[in-house]
Design an enzyme around this catalytic site. Structure first.
Site, PDB file in Angstrom:
ATOM      1  CG  HIS A 246      -4.422 -24.635  -5.335  1.00  0.00           C
ATOM      2  ND1 HIS A 246      -5.431 -25.538  -5.051  1.00  0.00           N
ATOM      3  CD2 HIS A 246      -4.967 -23.414  -5.157  1.00  0.00           C
ATOM      4  CE1 HIS A 246      -6.523 -24.888  -4.717  1.00  0.00           C
ATOM      5  NE2 HIS A 246      -6.272 -23.592  -4.776  1.00  0.00           N
ATOM      6  CB  SER A 247      -4.361 -21.594  -8.786  1.00  0.00           C
ATOM      7  OG  SER A 247      -3.607 -20.754  -7.919  1.00  0.00           O
TER       8      SER A 247
ATOM      9  CD  GLU B 250       2.752 -22.395 -21.036  1.00  0.00           C
ATOM     10  OE1 GLU B 250       3.473 -21.392 -21.189  1.00  0.00           O
ATOM     11  OE2 GLU B 250       2.989 -23.274 -20.184  1.00  0.00           O
TER      12      GLU B 250
ATOM     13  CB  SER C  76     -13.245 -16.941  -4.778  1.00  0.00           C
ATOM     14  OG  SER C  76     -12.885 -16.734  -6.119  1.00  0.00           O
TER      15      SER C  76
END
Length: 428
Positions: free
Chosen positions: A317-318, A103, A188
């Protein structure tokens, strides 16, 4: 140990020596049942012209069913009440943290986030390791760090990239790292940690260390070249590394059926001659037992092990992904109700008399309060000092960086409001 599909490199070398030592003649070769070529020592001769496209599917190891009932008590872990409760509390805390930070990203307070909804049972693998074992994660292993003792404050500081962030603000959120907890910093690029883990494990073998490496990745990463290089290196060099593949069905946005046609990822481990097991990735005790046995193999026999944990990613996923574009919301809701790692663990604890029905509400409320406090504290801290951009690469700054740093310092001094210098810690 019989749960694993075993292949001994020592036995293979012995067979090779026997093949090479045997006298060669055409007649002798015709009588052989096993091939004599050193590239496939376990193959037998056949007179059938037959192409092989599949073999019997690898079974999925399970300790308890979806209702938390242990199916074979010989496989139930010898876990104390306190340790089992701590693991479940960490699962609930992970959920609370994911909800708050997801959030927060939607509110623009942090730039990026990835949740672990549906994959909380991964914590079982962390509980089976030695604290000195090295961890190479991908980016959905927050539960592993939580189980190892990473604090909520450390999670929040990293996601905020503030002055207390162990990575000094140089990484995206959820790219955690901790030297103290032997958790290598996440990066990443997909699958780069796999050959790195093999190399670290090889160094452990050479040092005579009785530790191992565990390397986490998803089934999508198994499509990268680094996966194949890392596994082959570990197999041929005998590296004490556990490859833990979270097969959650979707990689970033591609369903498994569109990623591969073979028998999951586990079949690839066998192809490389690696001891392999497939487990129910929503069963925390199956994960714990498999990782514990895998660690014993890796440390005592200096060999790699592949664990494929079958699970389901409930979340996007993200925060950069909208999973409704490639799967229905009903599918996700059905999975959450049908097979939930939290519900399984709670049922197991209650069956043991180690958990009360109302405790979930109390623990979740306390966990959320702790997360929100750490979140608020992290938000108040300043960003790292500008000088941090130049440190930790060279023992002494090279002339080019000395000049660059002087230019930046001059600009910050001349235009403090434009660069919002008050938002950053002061350079010493």
């Amino acid at each position: 140990m019989s749960r694993f599909l075993l292949r001994s490199s020592t036995a293979s070398r012995l067979v090779l020596r026997q093949h090479l030592a045997a006298p060669f003649s055409t007649a002798h070769a015709l009588q052989r049942k096993k091939v004599m070529f050193p590239g496939a020592l376990d193959s037998s001769y056949s007179h059938d012209l037959k192409f092989v496209s599949n073999v019997e599917s690898i079974p999925t190891y399970q300790v308890m069913d979806i209702d938390g009932k242990v199916l074979d008590h010989a496989h139930e872990p010898q876990m104390s009440r306190d340790d089992a409760r701590t693991m479940y509390k960490n699962m609930l805390t992970l959920n609370a943290m994911d909800s708050v930070l997801y959030e927060a990203q939607r509110q623009g307070r942090i730039s990026f986030y990835m949740t672990s909804f549906g994959e909380e049972a991964l914590i079982g693998s962390a509980a089976a390791l030695d604290p000195k074992d090295q961890v190479f994660g991908q980016y959905r292993e927050a539960g592993v760090l939580l189980q190892r003792g990473f604090t909520l404050e450390q999670f929040m500081n990293q996601c905020y990239s503030n002055e207390m962030d162990l990575g000094k603000g140089r990484q995206m959120p959820v790219h955690y790292g901790s030297k103290e907890l032997n958790f290598q910093t996440i990066s990443s690029p997909l699958a780069t940690q796999i050959p790195q883990a093999s190399g670290a494990a090889y160094a452990m073998r050479r040092d005579g260390s009785k530790q191992c490496v565990i390397c986490y990745f998803g089934e999508g990463a198994a499509s990268e070249g680094d996966f194949h290089a890392g596994l082959n290196m570990a197999a041929t060099l005998g590296c004490p590394v556990i490859f833990y593949c979270r097969n959650n069905g979707y990689a970033i946005s591609t369903p498994s059926i569109e990623q591969y046609r073979g028998d999951g990822i586990a079949s690839r481990g066998i192809g490389y001659g690696i001891d392999t097991i497939r487990v129910d990735g929503n069963d925390i005790w199956a994960i714990y037992e498999a990782t514990k046995a895998a660690r014993k193999l890796a440390v005592e026999e200096n060999k790699p092990v592949l664990i494929e944990a079958m699970t389901y990613r409930v979340s996007h996923h993200s925060t950069s992904d909208d999973s409704s574009a490639y799967r229905s919301k009903k599918e996700v809701e059905d999975w959450s109700k049908r097979d939930n790692p939290l519900a399984r663990m709670r049922a197991w604890l209650m069956n043991k008399g180690w958990w009360e029905a109302n405790e979930d509400v109390e623990v979740t409320k306390a966990a959320k309060a702790a997360v929100l406090k750490a979140f608020a504290d992290a938000e108040k801290l300043k960003k790292p000092a500008a000088k941090e951009m130049y440190e930790d690469v060279y023992d002494e700054l090279i002339p080019e960086l000395v000049r660059e740093k002087a230019e930046v310092d001059a600009l910050l001094k001349k235009y403090p409001d434009y660069y919002q210098v008050n938002d950053f810690a002061k350079s010493a």
